[in-house]
Design a protein around this motif. Structure first.
Motif, PDB file in Angstrom:
ATOM      1  N   LEU A   2     -29.472 -10.533  -4.658  1.00 34.10           N
ATOM      2  CA  LEU A   2     -28.865 -10.883  -5.631  1.00 34.10           C
ATOM      3  C   LEU A   2     -28.838 -12.360  -6.443  1.00 34.10           C
ATOM      4  O   LEU A   2     -27.919 -13.066  -6.091  1.00 34.10           O
ATOM      5  CB  LEU A   2     -28.094  -9.970  -6.802  1.00 34.10           C
ATOM      6  CG  LEU A   2     -27.804  -8.650  -6.470  1.00 34.10           C
ATOM      7  CD1 LEU A   2     -26.838  -7.836  -7.114  1.00 34.10           C
ATOM      8  CD2 LEU A   2     -28.769  -8.040  -7.968  1.00 34.10           C
ATOM      9  N   LEU A   4     -29.085 -14.394  -9.786  1.00 32.86           N
ATOM     10  CA  LEU A   4     -28.450 -14.924 -10.728  1.00 32.86           C
ATOM     11  C   LEU A   4     -27.411 -14.618 -10.544  1.00 32.86           C
ATOM     12  O   LEU A   4     -26.512 -13.881 -10.468  1.00 32.86           O
ATOM     13  CB  LEU A   4     -29.115 -14.071 -11.721  1.00 32.86           C
ATOM     14  CG  LEU A   4     -30.102 -14.082 -11.960  1.00 32.86           C
ATOM     15  CD1 LEU A   4     -30.941 -13.087 -13.194  1.00 32.86           C
ATOM     16  CD2 LEU A   4     -30.684 -15.437 -12.449  1.00 32.86           C
ATOM     17  N   TYR A  54     -22.722  -6.684  -7.770  1.00 35.11           N
ATOM     18  CA  TYR A  54     -21.964  -7.583  -6.751  1.00 35.11           C
ATOM     19  C   TYR A  54     -21.245  -7.790  -5.643  1.00 35.11           C
ATOM     20  O   TYR A  54     -20.878  -8.397  -5.062  1.00 35.11           O
ATOM     21  CB  TYR A  54     -22.055  -8.817  -8.488  1.00 35.11           C
ATOM     22  CG  TYR A  54     -22.593  -9.348  -8.756  1.00 35.11           C
ATOM     23  CD1 TYR A  54     -23.170 -10.824  -8.662  1.00 35.11           C
ATOM     24  CD2 TYR A  54     -23.323  -8.987  -9.960  1.00 35.11           C
ATOM     25  CE1 TYR A  54     -24.322 -11.426  -8.901  1.00 35.11           C
ATOM     26  CE2 TYR A  54     -24.209  -9.957 -10.126  1.00 35.11           C
ATOM     27  CZ  TYR A  54     -25.468 -10.693  -9.703  1.00 35.11           C
ATOM     28  OH  TYR A  54     -26.345 -11.429 -10.061  1.00 35.11           O
TER      29      TYR A  54
ATOM     30  N   LEU B   5     -35.081 -15.060 -12.764  1.00 33.11           N
ATOM     31  CA  LEU B   5     -34.282 -15.816 -13.885  1.00 33.11           C
ATOM     32  C   LEU B   5     -34.926 -15.362 -15.060  1.00 33.11           C
ATOM     33  O   LEU B   5     -34.741 -15.249 -16.448  1.00 33.11           O
ATOM     34  CB  LEU B   5     -33.759 -17.000 -13.999  1.00 33.11           C
ATOM     35  CG  LEU B   5     -33.169 -17.896 -14.802  1.00 33.11           C
ATOM     36  CD1 LEU B   5     -31.935 -17.504 -14.543  1.00 33.11           C
ATOM     37  CD2 LEU B   5     -33.143 -19.417 -14.816  1.00 33.11           C
ATOM     38  N   THR B  48     -32.786  -5.435 -12.433  1.00 30.14           N
ATOM     39  CA  THR B  48     -33.202  -7.059 -12.115  1.00 30.14           C
ATOM     40  C   THR B  48     -31.981  -6.837 -11.298  1.00 30.14           C
ATOM     41  O   THR B  48     -31.480  -7.418 -10.578  1.00 30.14           O
ATOM     42  CB  THR B  48     -33.015  -7.818 -12.946  1.00 30.14           C
ATOM     43  OG1 THR B  48     -31.868  -7.605 -14.037  1.00 30.14           O
ATOM     44  CG2 THR B  48     -33.992  -7.717 -13.632  1.00 30.14           C
ATOM     45  N   LEU B  49     -30.961  -5.960 -11.709  1.00 29.43           N
ATOM     46  CA  LEU B  49     -29.778  -5.375 -10.471  1.00 29.43           C
ATOM     47  C   LEU B  49     -29.705  -4.756  -9.289  1.00 29.43           C
ATOM     48  O   LEU B  49     -28.906  -4.156  -8.716  1.00 29.43           O
ATOM     49  CB  LEU B  49     -28.536  -5.250 -11.243  1.00 29.43           C
ATOM     50  CG  LEU B  49     -27.981  -5.921 -12.122  1.00 29.43           C
ATOM     51  CD1 LEU B  49     -27.025  -5.088 -13.435  1.00 29.43           C
ATOM     52  CD2 LEU B  49     -26.660  -7.277 -11.423  1.00 29.43           C
ATOM     53  N   LEU B 107     -13.432 -11.897 -25.874  1.00 31.83           N
ATOM     54  CA  LEU B 107     -14.068 -11.711 -24.444  1.00 31.83           C
ATOM     55  C   LEU B 107     -14.646 -12.667 -24.357  1.00 31.83           C
ATOM     56  O   LEU B 107     -14.659 -12.447 -22.794  1.00 31.83           O
ATOM     57  CB  LEU B 107     -15.075 -10.596 -25.193  1.00 31.83           C
ATOM     58  CG  LEU B 107     -15.016  -9.733 -25.375  1.00 31.83           C
ATOM     59  CD1 LEU B 107     -17.009  -8.479 -25.968  1.00 31.83           C
ATOM     60  CD2 LEU B 107     -14.430  -8.610 -24.353  1.00 31.83           C
ATOM     61  N   ILE B 108     -15.188 -14.139 -24.953  1.00 34.53           N
ATOM     62  CA  ILE B 108     -15.146 -15.172 -24.279  1.00 34.53           C
ATOM     63  C   ILE B 108     -14.198 -15.752 -23.429  1.00 34.53           C
ATOM     64  O   ILE B 108     -14.530 -16.267 -22.568  1.00 34.53           O
ATOM     65  CB  ILE B 108     -16.289 -16.113 -25.246  1.00 34.53           C
ATOM     66  CG1 ILE B 108     -17.930 -14.760 -26.035  1.00 34.53           C
ATOM     67  CG2 ILE B 108     -16.852 -17.265 -24.750  1.00 34.53           C
ATOM     68  CD1 ILE B 108     -18.810 -14.890 -25.225  1.00 34.53           C
ATOM     69  N   LEU B 111     -13.801 -13.895 -20.269  1.00 32.25           N
ATOM     70  CA  LEU B 111     -15.290 -14.616 -18.820  1.00 32.25           C
ATOM     71  C   LEU B 111     -15.023 -15.867 -18.028  1.00 32.25           C
ATOM     72  O   LEU B 111     -14.904 -15.673 -17.563  1.00 32.25           O
ATOM     73  CB  LEU B 111     -16.513 -14.502 -19.637  1.00 32.25           C
ATOM     74  CG  LEU B 111     -17.231 -13.448 -20.148  1.00 32.25           C
ATOM     75  CD1 LEU B 111     -18.272 -13.740 -21.083  1.00 32.25           C
ATOM     76  CD2 LEU B 111     -17.911 -12.673 -19.308  1.00 32.25           C
ATOM     77  N   VAL B 114     -12.579 -15.025 -15.766  1.00 34.68           N
ATOM     78  CA  VAL B 114     -12.948 -13.436 -14.431  1.00 34.68           C
ATOM     79  C   VAL B 114     -13.241 -14.342 -13.176  1.00 34.68           C
ATOM     80  O   VAL B 114     -13.721 -14.940 -12.907  1.00 34.68           O
ATOM     81  CB  VAL B 114     -14.702 -13.201 -14.756  1.00 34.68           C
ATOM     82  CG1 VAL B 114     -15.783 -14.077 -14.637  1.00 34.68           C
ATOM     83  CG2 VAL B 114     -15.022 -11.867 -14.129  1.00 34.68           C
ATOM     84  N   ARG B 116     -14.873 -15.012  -9.630  1.00 33.83           N
ATOM     85  CA  ARG B 116     -16.078 -14.740  -9.040  1.00 33.83           C
ATOM     86  C   ARG B 116     -15.990 -13.603  -7.564  1.00 33.83           C
ATOM     87  O   ARG B 116     -15.164 -14.029  -6.773  1.00 33.83           O
ATOM     88  CB  ARG B 116     -16.888 -16.398  -8.924  1.00 33.83           C
ATOM     89  CG  ARG B 116     -17.456 -16.296  -8.147  1.00 33.83           C
ATOM     90  CD  ARG B 116     -18.095 -17.794  -7.891  1.00 33.83           C
ATOM     91  NE  ARG B 116     -18.807 -18.207  -9.237  1.00 33.83           N
ATOM     92  CZ  ARG B 116     -19.965 -18.364  -9.769  1.00 33.83           C
ATOM     93  NH1 ARG B 116     -20.602 -18.276  -9.245  1.00 33.83           N
ATOM     94  NH2 ARG B 116     -20.271 -19.376 -11.112  1.00 33.83           N
ATOM     95  N   PRO B 117     -16.672 -12.711  -8.027  1.00 33.91           N
ATOM     96  CA  PRO B 117     -17.016 -11.791  -6.413  1.00 33.91           C
ATOM     97  C   PRO B 117     -17.430 -12.222  -5.428  1.00 33.91           C
ATOM     98  O   PRO B 117     -18.128 -13.623  -5.540  1.00 33.91           O
ATOM     99  CB  PRO B 117     -17.900 -11.031  -7.006  1.00 33.91           C
ATOM    100  CG  PRO B 117     -18.249 -10.734  -8.894  1.00 33.91           C
ATOM    101  CD  PRO B 117     -18.203 -12.441  -8.928  1.00 33.91           C
ATOM    102  N   GLY B 121     -21.101  -8.937  -0.873  1.00 37.00           N
ATOM    103  CA  GLY B 121     -21.883  -7.800  -1.473  1.00 37.00           C
ATOM    104  C   GLY B 121     -22.913  -7.562  -1.957  1.00 37.00           C
ATOM    105  O   GLY B 121     -23.680  -6.746  -2.117  1.00 37.00           O
ATOM    106  N   SER B 122     -23.937  -9.259  -2.556  1.00 37.19           N
ATOM    107  CA  SER B 122     -25.212  -9.009  -2.413  1.00 37.19           C
ATOM    108  C   SER B 122     -25.850  -8.566  -2.245  1.00 37.19           C
ATOM    109  O   SER B 122     -27.150  -7.328  -2.012  1.00 37.19           O
ATOM    110  CB  SER B 122     -25.355 -10.613  -2.552  1.00 37.19           C
ATOM    111  OG  SER B 122     -24.747 -11.452  -2.390  1.00 37.19           O
ATOM    112  N   GLN B 124     -25.277  -6.158  -0.017  1.00 31.03           N
ATOM    113  CA  GLN B 124     -25.658  -4.455   0.015  1.00 31.03           C
ATOM    114  C   GLN B 124     -25.817  -4.275  -1.255  1.00 31.03           C
ATOM    115  O   GLN B 124     -26.164  -2.257  -0.853  1.00 31.03           O
ATOM    116  CB  GLN B 124     -24.138  -4.869   0.193  1.00 31.03           C
ATOM    117  CG  GLN B 124     -23.260  -3.146   0.173  1.00 31.03           C
ATOM    118  CD  GLN B 124     -23.943  -2.228   1.907  1.00 31.03           C
ATOM    119  OE1 GLN B 124     -23.616  -2.705   2.714  1.00 31.03           O
ATOM    120  NE2 GLN B 124     -23.942  -1.093   1.932  1.00 31.03           N
ATOM    121  N   ALA B 125     -26.213  -5.011  -2.390  1.00 29.40           N
ATOM    122  CA  ALA B 125     -26.552  -3.985  -3.481  1.00 29.40           C
ATOM    123  C   ALA B 125     -28.160  -3.548  -3.075  1.00 29.40           C
ATOM    124  O   ALA B 125     -28.428  -2.473  -3.902  1.00 29.40           O
ATOM    125  CB  ALA B 125     -26.968  -5.265  -5.112  1.00 29.40           C
TER     126      ALA B 125
END
Lengths: 102, 170
Positions: A2, A4, A54, B5, B48-49, B107-108, B111, B114, B116-117, B121-122, B124-125
């Motif tokens: 990933l 992005l 993620y 992107l 895309t994820l 909500l913004i 954001l 938040v 950042r993870p 993990g990426s 593992q996706a």
């Protein structure tokens, strides 16, 4: 991989959630309000899948499965209510359903 | 610009525009068709994820089952264009849009807060999105109880829908 940043997905789902909220609060047709609720549920699903992928944790995707099941149940019951409403009052506009309004 | 992107931007614009079409069109059938387009673009975003199973389920359950039900009801009731709100109701629209904007600002703001993870993990996706890992997690001891409970929800919904549409309850 990933590539992005996760913020892209979170921002998009926030935007879709707001669009859904505006629809629920401003439209009068019960079926369109219902479709806007589906929009909001879907935007949250996008957030859950993005975080799940993620962070490498499956919990998010399981939760999305459960949300989809509840959405399907909600579709069946909600549309049955709209049908019953139309049979009794000949309208699907929520502002004309005001029997409980004092 | 990377391929990821490019795909994301195309799908995100499709999703946002079709969501706007849902709330702006007066004809319920046009709204329903825009919602189908919205579900298709969300399925693309799941791809895309790397969440292939979620993308398939999105198409089957939402675009396949739920939207058929919605379109069926719209056509059964023979709904036309929605008339304009009465004058006394027009304040409701302004209040609704205002309240949504406040929610949007919250909500913004959220954001920006938040966490950042972690990037670990990426890798593992790719594995996590596949049906095998979804199935293993779903039937593990942690999630098998909610899974069974949700089948009760479906049963209750099926019975409830039949009862609600019965003409006379005797």
């Amino acid at each position: 991989m990933l590539t992005l940043p996760i913020e892209y997905y979170l921002t998009l789902s926030a935007v879709i959630f707001i669009i859904g909220t505006i629809g629920v609060l401003t439209r009068r047709n019960a079926i369109i309000i219902f479709m806007c609720i589906e929009l909001m549920l879907n935007s949250v699903n996008l957030t859950l899948v993005a975080f799940s992928q993620y962070m490498g944790d499956m919990a998010g995707q399981i939760m999305v499965l459960l949300v989809m099941t509840v959405a399907a149940a909600e579709a069946a019951v909600g549309l049955a209510i709209v049908l019953a409403l139309f049979r009794n009052k000949q309208t699907v506009y929520v502002d004309e359903v005001n029997v409980l309004k004092w | 610009m990377s391929l990821d992107l490019t795909f994301f931007i195309i799908l995100a614009i499709m999703a946002a525009v079709s969501a706007l079409m849902v709330i702006l069109r007066k004809n319920p059938i046009t709204s329903a068709m825009s919602l189908v387009l919205h579900f298709v673009s969300l399925a693309g975003l799941y791809l895309t994820l790397h969440a292939q199973f979620m993308a398939v389920i999105q198409m089957l359950v939402y675009a396949g089952a739920i939207m058929v039900l919605v379109v069926f009801v719209i056509m059964l009731l023979n709904l036309g264009r929605e008339e304009k709100m009465a004058v006394r109701q027009s304040a409701r629209a302004a209040i609704g849009i205002g309240a949504s904007m406040v929610l949007g600002a919250l909500l913004i703001w959220g954001l920006t807060q938040v966490m950042r993870p972690v990037a670990a993990g990426s890798s593992q996706a790719m594995v996590n999105g596949q049906i095998a890992s979804v199935g293993k997690a779903l039937f593990s001891t942690a999630y098998v109880f909610p899974f069974e409970m949700v089948s009760l929800v479906l049963l209750a919904a099926a019975v409830g829908a039949v009862v609600l549409t019965k003409r006379n309850l005797k």
